[in-house]
Design a protein around this motif. Sequence first.
Motif, PDB file in Angstrom:
ATOM      1  N   ASP A  82      95.518  77.890  18.869  1.00 34.26           N
ATOM      2  CA  ASP A  82      94.746  77.766  17.567  1.00 34.26           C
ATOM      3  C   ASP A  82      95.646  77.165  16.354  1.00 34.26           C
ATOM      4  N   SER A  83      96.865  77.594  16.517  1.00 28.22           N
ATOM      5  CA  SER A  83      97.926  77.215  15.583  1.00 28.22           C
ATOM      6  C   SER A  83      98.449  75.926  15.966  1.00 28.22           C
ATOM      7  N   ARG A  84      98.568  75.440  17.197  1.00 33.34           N
ATOM      8  CA  ARG A  84      98.997  74.027  17.435  1.00 33.34           C
ATOM      9  C   ARG A  84      97.724  73.122  17.197  1.00 33.34           C
ATOM     10  N   TYR A  85      96.641  73.503  17.442  1.00 32.17           N
ATOM     11  CA  TYR A  85      95.246  72.774  17.129  1.00 32.17           C
ATOM     12  C   TYR A  85      95.381  72.482  15.683  1.00 32.17           C
ATOM     13  N   THR A  86      95.449  73.592  14.815  1.00 32.11           N
ATOM     14  CA  THR A  86      95.422  73.285  13.321  1.00 32.11           C
ATOM     15  C   THR A  86      96.526  72.334  12.853  1.00 32.11           C
ATOM     16  N   THR A  87      97.719  72.380  13.578  1.00 32.18           N
ATOM     17  CA  THR A  87      98.960  71.477  13.407  1.00 32.18           C
ATOM     18  C   THR A  87      98.485  70.222  13.629  1.00 32.18           C
ATOM     19  N   LEU A  88      97.899  69.760  15.035  1.00 30.93           N
ATOM     20  CA  LEU A  88      97.705  68.729  15.255  1.00 30.93           C
ATOM     21  C   LEU A  88      96.495  67.995  14.408  1.00 30.93           C
ATOM     22  N   LEU A  89      95.470  68.757  14.046  1.00 24.35           N
ATOM     23  CA  LEU A  89      94.343  68.358  12.991  1.00 24.35           C
ATOM     24  C   LEU A  89      95.027  67.823  11.742  1.00 24.35           C
ATOM     25  N   LYS A  90      96.090  68.530  11.225  1.00 22.48           N
ATOM     26  CA  LYS A  90      96.944  68.352   9.989  1.00 22.48           C
ATOM     27  C   LYS A  90      97.773  66.643  10.294  1.00 22.48           C
ATOM     28  N   LEU A  91      98.107  66.953  11.352  1.00 20.58           N
ATOM     29  CA  LEU A  91      99.043  65.443  11.794  1.00 20.58           C
ATOM     30  C   LEU A  91      98.154  64.355  11.898  1.00 20.58           C
ATOM     31  N   GLU A  92      96.877  64.783  12.336  1.00 23.76           N
ATOM     32  CA  GLU A  92      95.708  63.436  12.512  1.00 23.76           C
ATOM     33  C   GLU A  92      95.199  62.980  11.293  1.00 23.76           C
ATOM     34  N   LYS A  93      95.240  64.088  10.089  1.00 22.78           N
ATOM     35  CA  LYS A  93      94.749  63.856   8.840  1.00 22.78           C
ATOM     36  C   LYS A  93      95.644  62.918   8.274  1.00 22.78           C
ATOM     37  N   ASP A  94      96.889  63.211   8.284  1.00 23.32           N
ATOM     38  CA  ASP A  94      97.984  62.556   7.841  1.00 23.32           C
ATOM     39  C   ASP A  94      98.228  61.126   8.205  1.00 23.32           C
ATOM     40  N   LEU A  95      97.961  61.142   9.544  1.00 19.56           N
ATOM     41  CA  LEU A  95      98.217  59.617  10.352  1.00 19.56           C
ATOM     42  C   LEU A  95      96.718  59.003   9.565  1.00 19.56           C
ATOM     43  N   LYS A  96      95.795  59.429   9.665  1.00 24.35           N
ATOM     44  CA  LYS A  96      94.380  58.979   8.994  1.00 24.35           C
ATOM     45  C   LYS A  96      94.666  58.578   7.553  1.00 24.35           C
ATOM     46  N   LYS A  97      95.481  59.259   6.637  1.00 23.92           N
ATOM     47  CA  LYS A  97      95.595  58.820   5.205  1.00 23.92           C
ATOM     48  C   LYS A  97      96.862  57.737   5.509  1.00 23.92           C
ATOM     49  N   ARG A  98      97.834  57.651   6.376  1.00 21.62           N
ATOM     50  CA  ARG A  98      98.683  56.540   6.257  1.00 21.62           C
ATOM     51  C   ARG A  98      97.987  55.231   6.624  1.00 21.62           C
ATOM     52  N   GLU A  99      96.947  55.508   7.758  1.00 15.20           N
ATOM     53  CA  GLU A  99      96.344  54.335   8.313  1.00 15.20           C
ATOM     54  C   GLU A  99      95.425  53.766   7.104  1.00 15.20           C
ATOM     55  N   ASP A 100      94.687  54.601   6.586  1.00 20.01           N
ATOM     56  CA  ASP A 100      93.950  54.153   5.223  1.00 20.01           C
ATOM     57  C   ASP A 100      94.920  53.204   4.130  1.00 20.01           C
ATOM     58  N   ALA A 101      96.047  53.982   4.099  1.00 21.27           N
ATOM     59  CA  ALA A 101      96.887  53.377   3.112  1.00 21.27           C
ATOM     60  C   ALA A 101      97.369  52.061   3.580  1.00 21.27           C
ATOM     61  N   LEU A 102      97.793  51.890   4.794  1.00 24.73           N
ATOM     62  CA  LEU A 102      98.239  50.568   5.532  1.00 24.73           C
ATOM     63  C   LEU A 102      97.097  49.479   5.492  1.00 24.73           C
ATOM     64  N   ALA A 103      95.903  50.071   5.656  1.00 23.03           N
ATOM     65  CA  ALA A 103      94.591  49.195   5.632  1.00 23.03           C
ATOM     66  C   ALA A 103      94.496  48.514   4.251  1.00 23.03           C
ATOM     67  N   GLN A 104      94.432  49.531   3.212  1.00 23.64           N
ATOM     68  CA  GLN A 104      94.224  49.106   1.699  1.00 23.64           C
ATOM     69  C   GLN A 104      95.524  47.980   1.403  1.00 23.64           C
ATOM     70  N   LYS A 105      96.692  48.329   1.836  1.00 18.10           N
ATOM     71  CA  LYS A 105      97.889  47.170   1.744  1.00 18.10           C
ATOM     72  C   LYS A 105      97.285  45.994   2.250  1.00 18.10           C
ATOM     73  N   GLU A 106      97.001  46.014   3.547  1.00 20.69           N
ATOM     74  CA  GLU A 106      96.805  44.762   4.166  1.00 20.69           C
ATOM     75  C   GLU A 106      95.691  44.191   3.441  1.00 20.69           C
ATOM     76  N   GLU A 107      94.707  44.808   3.076  1.00 16.93           N
ATOM     77  CA  GLU A 107      93.586  44.164   2.503  1.00 16.93           C
ATOM     78  C   GLU A 107      93.880  43.492   1.251  1.00 16.93           C
ATOM     79  N   MET A 108      94.908  44.148   0.315  1.00 18.36           N
ATOM     80  CA  MET A 108      95.538  43.617  -0.756  1.00 18.36           C
ATOM     81  C   MET A 108      96.228  42.364  -0.764  1.00 18.36           C
ATOM     82  N   LEU A 109      97.136  42.627   0.519  1.00 17.33           N
ATOM     83  CA  LEU A 109      97.760  41.501   0.729  1.00 17.33           C
ATOM     84  C   LEU A 109      97.143  40.028   1.271  1.00 17.33           C
ATOM     85  N   TYR A 110      95.928  40.280   1.964  1.00 19.01           N
ATOM     86  CA  TYR A 110      95.026  39.359   2.317  1.00 19.01           C
ATOM     87  C   TYR A 110      94.334  38.727   1.183  1.00 19.01           C
TER      88      TYR A 110
END
Length: 214
Positions: free
Chosen positions: A166-194
């Motif tokens: 459960d602890s590992r799963y929670t950690t993985l979920l947090k990592l997944e959320k962090d990666l999603k935030k980074r992906e969203d931030a990169l997508a926003q930057k790409e859109e701005m650059l475009y």
Amino acid sequence: MAKGLKKNLINDSTIELLSRFEILRNLSHEELKTLLRGKETSYEARIAKLIRFEPEETVIREGDFDSWSFWIVTGSYNIVIADTVIATLNVPGEIFGEMSVLDGIPRTASVVAVKEGICLGIDMSILTNLDDEYIVHIITSGFKQKKMERLNLTHLQVVKEKQAIDSRYTTLLKLEKDLKKREDALAQKEEMLYKKEQELIKREIAMMKLDSYD
């Protein structure tokens, strides 16, 4: 198991050692002697036996079905599954072989003597033939208690493993959320650059049109 039987090994020092074992500690020295000697004239017919094992001698064979359980008196013993040593027992009073007996299933592992040693073996299938009901009660109750302890330990291990998962799963979920935030931030930057790139293209086209008018 009977092939491993050796001479009678009962003596006062061994009885004293046996009296310290968890399940046997409530039995007096005389009761332990009664358990070991029984009332049969044949040593082979006794319910409990002190057995000497030679180095590399098999005490229990994986897949066999029998009713013997063992306490270590002296020596060291390897627990072997599929030719792989998974543990070594060497503490006087440690029990092995009891779970298969209590559960009525074939041996799940082999036990092999590492060096010369002595075990107390008890045939649980005929223990009730002993005339002394108190001794029978002490041993059978002790084995049931031991089984409950093993089951509780297994339960605790399962709970700990579940908590770890459960602890590992929670950690993985947090990592997944962090990666999603980074992906969203990169997508926003790409859109701005475009957008900036499109604006620059439009400006360049406008400049080219102005130059053509000149």
